[in-house]
Design an enzyme around this catalytic site. Sequence first.
Site, PDB file in Angstrom:
ATOM      1  N   ARG A 237       0.642  -1.320   0.373  1.00  0.00           N
ATOM      2  CA  ARG A 237      -0.199   0.410  -0.276  1.00  0.00           C
ATOM      3  C   ARG A 237       0.500   1.377   0.006  1.00  0.00           C
ATOM      4  O   ARG A 237       1.893   0.367   0.482  1.00  0.00           O
ATOM      5  CB  ARG A 237      -0.769  -0.449   1.668  1.00  0.00           C
ATOM      6  CG  ARG A 237      -1.955  -0.932   0.611  1.00  0.00           C
ATOM      7  CD  ARG A 237      -3.076  -0.343   0.087  1.00  0.00           C
ATOM      8  NE  ARG A 237      -4.683  -1.505  -0.079  1.00  0.00           N
ATOM      9  CZ  ARG A 237      -4.647  -2.645  -0.618  1.00  0.00           C
ATOM     10  NH1 ARG A 237      -3.401  -3.209  -1.372  1.00  0.00           N
ATOM     11  NH2 ARG A 237      -5.411  -2.762  -0.504  1.00  0.00           N
TER      12      ARG A 237
ATOM     13  N   HIS B 110      -1.148   0.574  -9.468  1.00  0.00           N
ATOM     14  CA  HIS B 110      -2.015  -1.106  -8.642  1.00  0.00           C
ATOM     15  C   HIS B 110      -2.359  -2.169  -9.725  1.00  0.00           C
ATOM     16  O   HIS B 110      -3.687  -2.219  -9.703  1.00  0.00           O
ATOM     17  CB  HIS B 110      -2.744   0.245  -7.970  1.00  0.00           C
ATOM     18  CG  HIS B 110      -3.614  -0.659  -6.986  1.00  0.00           C
ATOM     19  ND1 HIS B 110      -3.794  -0.166  -5.858  1.00  0.00           N
ATOM     20  CD2 HIS B 110      -3.471  -2.137  -6.264  1.00  0.00           C
ATOM     21  CE1 HIS B 110      -4.456  -0.740  -4.859  1.00  0.00           C
ATOM     22  NE2 HIS B 110      -3.812  -2.172  -5.830  1.00  0.00           N
TER      23      HIS B 110
HETATM   24  C1  GLV Z   1      -4.726  -5.328  -4.235  1.00  0.00           C
HETATM   25  O1  GLV Z   1      -4.180  -4.447  -4.068  1.00  0.00           O
HETATM   26  C2  GLV Z   1      -5.606  -6.735  -2.499  1.00  0.00           C
HETATM   27  O2  GLV Z   1      -5.626  -6.095  -1.470  1.00  0.00           O
HETATM   28  O3  GLV Z   1      -5.492  -7.186  -3.677  1.00  0.00           O
END
Ligand code: GLV
Length: 309
Positions: free
Chosen positions: A224, A272
């Site tokens: 994160r 991401h």
């Molecule tokens: C991606 O960031 C997840 O938490 O699956």
Amino acid sequence: MSIAIIYPNRDVSAWVAALKAHDPTLTVEVWPEISDPGRVEYVLCWNHPEGVLQDFPHLKCISSLGAGVNHLLNDATCPPDIPLVRLVDTGLKQSMAEYVMLGILEHLRRVPEYRLQQQRGEWIPQPVPPISTVGVGLMGCGEIGRYVADKLTAFGFTVHGWSRRPQQVLGVNMFAGQDRLGAFLANADILVCLLPLTAETHGILNAKTFRRLPRRAYLINAARGAHLVDADLLAAVDSGHLSGALLDVFREEPLPKEHPFWAHARITITPHIASVTNPRSAALQVVENYHRAVQGQRLSNRVDRLQGY
Ligand code: GLV
């Protein structure tokens, strides 16, 4: 009775199809077009708007659409007495292993430098260390971390793992707790963060952490954005102490256009995508958990709200 998918501005037709493929009798609705919020018993969500989870008076379970649950735990309006579950999925683990392996090999085999050399028309072979001499430090040895560790050790890396509580992971040199963080970091030529985001891990990738890494260490953050103190990374890379970083997650996503990471020569960013849930591999557990929730049975992959994952 129905399942609601809340994933704003995304086409979730693959999710609807995958859920219905496992149970054609299911009613699956897609937020914001929910015909009757009173019939929704199970919510599957990612990036949900705050407050929306209060719209369903008969909820029995809230599921993250991914492995992480900080989006749910950080929402003060998330109903406190409804069980939370997350996805634990082989597809997610494999995808993360691919991303980490890609980042490590690109770095070790000097791909960014060769791209620059190519632009300049230069033919300059760079040295490569034997991978058995490269220490990969894995922060976070949960479901995904252990899978990634397994792939890395099988490939020949020396893997060191750090977790909150002591645990054994086959083939991995494990360290646990704050007291052992320094010893762990001293081994990490490449530091990979796969930690859950909790009060304890918030900002853990900071100047103090970077100072304890070997000189020229490389960082991969696929956990994160809030694990990282952005300014501390920039300072550590600019001073030459760290050789660079691969970042998939950011404090604000999409990463704001003016953020210095965009233009930094030694920082690679991806939007991401390290490990994105594939509905076809993850839908079955959702359907199974939906039936368990409706029948009042024990749920799989339940989140401990206090622990934060
Ligand atoms: C991606 O960031 C997840 O938490 O699956």
